[in-house]
Enzyme design. Sequence first.
Site, PDB file in Angstrom:
ATOM      1  N   HIS A 136      -3.509  76.783  23.070  1.00 16.44           N
ATOM      2  CA  HIS A 136      -2.957  75.943  24.156  1.00 16.44           C
ATOM      3  C   HIS A 136      -2.380  74.674  23.527  1.00 16.44           C
ATOM      4  O   HIS A 136      -3.111  73.786  23.116  1.00 16.44           O
ATOM      5  CB  HIS A 136      -4.055  75.570  25.170  1.00 16.44           C
ATOM      6  CG  HIS A 136      -3.534  74.784  26.345  1.00 16.44           C
ATOM      7  ND1 HIS A 136      -3.828  75.119  27.651  1.00 16.44           N
ATOM      8  CD2 HIS A 136      -2.765  73.676  26.424  1.00 16.44           C
ATOM      9  CE1 HIS A 136      -3.246  74.259  28.472  1.00 16.44           C
ATOM     10  NE2 HIS A 136      -2.593  73.361  27.747  1.00 16.44           N
ATOM     11  N   ARG A 146       6.534  69.645  23.300  1.00 15.21           N
ATOM     12  CA  ARG A 146       7.716  68.972  23.869  1.00 15.21           C
ATOM     13  C   ARG A 146       8.996  69.560  23.269  1.00 15.21           C
ATOM     14  O   ARG A 146       9.015  70.715  22.895  1.00 15.21           O
ATOM     15  CB  ARG A 146       7.654  67.448  23.679  1.00 15.21           C
ATOM     16  CG  ARG A 146       6.309  66.791  24.030  1.00 15.21           C
ATOM     17  CD  ARG A 146       5.803  67.092  25.415  1.00 15.21           C
ATOM     18  NE  ARG A 146       4.584  66.333  25.709  1.00 15.21           N
ATOM     19  CZ  ARG A 146       3.708  66.674  26.647  1.00 15.21           C
ATOM     20  NH1 ARG A 146       3.896  67.768  27.371  1.00 15.21           N
ATOM     21  NH2 ARG A 146       2.637  65.941  26.868  1.00 15.21           N
ATOM     22  N   ASN A 199       5.809  73.566  29.981  1.00  9.08           N
ATOM     23  CA  ASN A 199       6.073  72.478  30.944  1.00  9.08           C
ATOM     24  C   ASN A 199       6.988  71.403  30.357  1.00  9.08           C
ATOM     25  O   ASN A 199       6.634  70.236  30.280  1.00  9.08           O
ATOM     26  CB  ASN A 199       4.763  71.869  31.460  1.00  9.08           C
ATOM     27  CG  ASN A 199       3.955  71.165  30.374  1.00  9.08           C
ATOM     28  OD1 ASN A 199       3.989  71.562  29.214  1.00  9.08           O
ATOM     29  ND2 ASN A 199       3.240  70.108  30.747  1.00  9.08           N
ATOM     30  N   LYS A 232       2.193  80.792  32.576  1.00  7.15           N
ATOM     31  CA  LYS A 232       1.323  79.665  32.896  1.00  7.15           C
ATOM     32  C   LYS A 232       1.409  79.298  34.367  1.00  7.15           C
ATOM     33  O   LYS A 232       2.503  79.093  34.903  1.00  7.15           O
ATOM     34  CB  LYS A 232       1.727  78.451  32.041  1.00  7.15           C
ATOM     35  CG  LYS A 232       0.902  77.197  32.266  1.00  7.15           C
ATOM     36  CD  LYS A 232      -0.519  77.322  31.763  1.00  7.15           C
ATOM     37  CE  LYS A 232      -1.398  76.157  32.203  1.00  7.15           C
ATOM     38  NZ  LYS A 232      -1.384  75.041  31.260  1.00  7.15           N
ATOM     39  N   HIS A 250      -8.431  74.958  29.232  1.00  7.60           N
ATOM     40  CA  HIS A 250      -9.115  73.668  29.066  1.00  7.60           C
ATOM     41  C   HIS A 250     -10.224  73.445  30.096  1.00  7.60           C
ATOM     42  O   HIS A 250     -10.156  72.517  30.899  1.00  7.60           O
ATOM     43  CB  HIS A 250      -8.139  72.490  29.052  1.00  7.60           C
ATOM     44  CG  HIS A 250      -7.012  72.551  30.066  1.00  7.60           C
ATOM     45  ND1 HIS A 250      -7.209  72.788  31.405  1.00  7.60           N
ATOM     46  CD2 HIS A 250      -5.680  72.399  29.910  1.00  7.60           C
ATOM     47  CE1 HIS A 250      -6.038  72.766  32.016  1.00  7.60           C
ATOM     48  NE2 HIS A 250      -5.106  72.529  31.137  1.00  7.60           N
ATOM     49  N   LEU A 299      -5.768  65.578  31.708  1.00  4.08           N
ATOM     50  CA  LEU A 299      -6.130  66.430  32.833  1.00  4.08           C
ATOM     51  C   LEU A 299      -6.459  67.827  32.316  1.00  4.08           C
ATOM     52  O   LEU A 299      -5.741  68.313  31.449  1.00  4.08           O
ATOM     53  CB  LEU A 299      -4.984  66.491  33.843  1.00  4.08           C
ATOM     54  CG  LEU A 299      -4.814  65.195  34.645  1.00  4.08           C
ATOM     55  CD1 LEU A 299      -3.517  65.200  35.425  1.00  4.08           C
ATOM     56  CD2 LEU A 299      -6.007  64.983  35.594  1.00  4.08           C
ATOM     57  N   ASP A 318      -4.888  71.781  23.697  1.00  6.13           N
ATOM     58  CA  ASP A 318      -4.180  71.032  24.733  1.00  6.13           C
ATOM     59  C   ASP A 318      -3.631  69.719  24.173  1.00  6.13           C
ATOM     60  O   ASP A 318      -3.506  68.736  24.908  1.00  6.13           O
ATOM     61  CB  ASP A 318      -5.073  70.774  25.961  1.00  6.13           C
ATOM     62  CG  ASP A 318      -4.268  70.318  27.172  1.00  6.13           C
ATOM     63  OD1 ASP A 318      -3.043  70.539  27.195  1.00  6.13           O
ATOM     64  OD2 ASP A 318      -4.873  69.732  28.087  1.00  6.13           O
ATOM     65  N   HIS A 338       2.340  61.975  24.238  1.00  8.37           N
ATOM     66  CA  HIS A 338       3.135  61.105  25.108  1.00  8.37           C
ATOM     67  C   HIS A 338       3.380  59.809  24.342  1.00  8.37           C
ATOM     68  O   HIS A 338       2.514  59.373  23.571  1.00  8.37           O
ATOM     69  CB  HIS A 338       2.375  60.746  26.388  1.00  8.37           C
ATOM     70  CG  HIS A 338       2.216  61.878  27.349  1.00  8.37           C
ATOM     71  ND1 HIS A 338       3.194  62.259  28.235  1.00  8.37           N
ATOM     72  CD2 HIS A 338       1.178  62.725  27.559  1.00  8.37           C
ATOM     73  CE1 HIS A 338       2.765  63.283  28.967  1.00  8.37           C
ATOM     74  NE2 HIS A 338       1.541  63.599  28.561  1.00  8.37           N
ATOM     75  N   ALA A 376      -1.062  61.551  31.776  1.00  4.26           N
ATOM     76  CA  ALA A 376      -2.201  62.333  31.281  1.00  4.26           C
ATOM     77  C   ALA A 376      -1.826  63.098  30.022  1.00  4.26           C
ATOM     78  O   ALA A 376      -0.768  63.708  29.954  1.00  4.26           O
ATOM     79  CB  ALA A 376      -2.644  63.319  32.359  1.00  4.26           C
TER      80      ALA A 376
HETATM   81  C1  NCD Z   1      -0.566  67.960  29.684  1.00  7.19           C
HETATM   82  C2  NCD Z   1       0.806  67.424  29.325  1.00  7.19           C
HETATM   83  O1  NCD Z   1       0.928  66.220  29.065  1.00  7.19           O
HETATM   84  O2  NCD Z   1       1.758  68.206  29.288  1.00  7.19           O
HETATM   85  N1  NCD Z   1      -1.443  66.862  29.981  1.00  7.19           N
HETATM   86  C3  NCD Z   1      -2.781  66.865  29.930  1.00  7.19           C
HETATM   87  O3  NCD Z   1      -3.393  65.867  30.311  1.00  7.19           O
HETATM   88  N2  NCD Z   1      -3.449  67.900  29.481  1.00  7.19           N
HETATM   89  C4  NCD Z   1      -0.448  68.916  30.807  1.00  7.19           C
HETATM   90  C5  NCD Z   1      -1.690  69.732  31.024  1.00  7.19           C
HETATM   91  O4  NCD Z   1      -2.018  70.612  30.237  1.00  7.19           O
HETATM   92  O5  NCD Z   1      -2.382  69.463  32.016  1.00  7.19           O
HETATM   93 ZN    ZN Z   2      -2.031  71.560  28.581  1.00  2.00          ZN
END
Ligand code: NCD
Ligand code: ZN
Length: 343
Positions: free
Chosen positions: A13, A17, A41, A99, A174, A219, A247, A251, A263
């Site tokens: 996972h 980007r 995403n 997903k 997650h 998240l 995960d 950012h 998040a």
């Molecule tokens: C993820 C993201 O920033 O793309 N953020 C996160 O807090 N895990 C999205 C996700 O997996 O929820």
């Molecule tokens: Zn994620």
Amino acid sequence: MNQLTITQPDDWHLHVRDNDVMASVIGFTARQFGRAIIMPNLKTPVTTTAEALAYKDRILSALPENSSFQPLMTLYLTDNTPAEEIKKAKDSGFIHAVKLYPAGATTNADSGVTDLKKTEAALAAMEQHGLPLLVHGEVTHPSIDIFDREKVFIDQQLVPLIERHPNLRIVFEHITTTDAVQFVTESNNNIAATITPQHLLLNRNAMLVGGIHPHNYCLPVLKRETHREALLKAATSGNPKFFLGTDSAPHAKNDKESSCGCAGIFSAHAALEFYAIAFEQADALDKLEGFASFYGADFYGLPRNTQQLTLSKTRLEIPTEISFGNQTLVPFFAGETLQWALS
Ligand code: NCD
Ligand code: ZN
């Protein structure tokens, strides 16, 4: 134990980007992991096989020279994903899962699913063709407390989903709660789960005590200590239903240190080291290889990696910032010193 040699792991996972910021982060994953499941995403979500192919090519071009890292692509499920697109994805050979983001659940989830019933045709096709569904398992209704969203998702969405599609293979992504650990443990072998380093190492105090710590906000949100203990127990149990998924979600610093910080925790710079610390805390380093390198590949029906890598008991200083396109990001455990490092 001062050294640990294991089969090269995979990350089941991962968010990398796109474009210039991807070029800043992809190398961190490629130096540790053989493969990674790439989350779809993007700002414009990856909803078709054609888009996933283009994204895969951009990832391959951004890799350091001579890297043998393999991106395993996914599609982003929407209310309108046609069954034909699922078949096409499966036939492509390079798409390994689809997903599910409940609409609005997390970063770039605005085009997510508003009602699972609308995705019945796609889910039936996934069940038929053996393409796993990866679930962001949180309800989004404003009346549900954020700390309860995973448990309510299990009861309201996941249980009925599995009843409707008993042969659908599902990864509960997650996981963060005792409830999810128990649910996955008791489910049949079509259901597995990934666990992140942050949910193994931290509880919600790390986010909220002594000030608000935006770089520990992700998240699903960190939970209380009893949940962390249950996750650590599951990860180190040797049960093949639980495997590694960082995960890692980069950012820019400015977007996290904001009046409405977003998040996501970036952990790719020392992912395996973070897991080693957690497993060592549970006195279970001997269980790391199964969790990190075997069970995910087995679940996805892919061969296990054959290369090996070694972790050593040495100091690893984590920088306070890492460049991220023309900005910076703040990595997990920024400014701290770890006791394990990849040799
Ligand atoms: C993820 C993201 O920033 O793309 N953020 C996160 O807090 N895990 C999205 C996700 O997996 O929820
Ligand atoms: Zn994620």
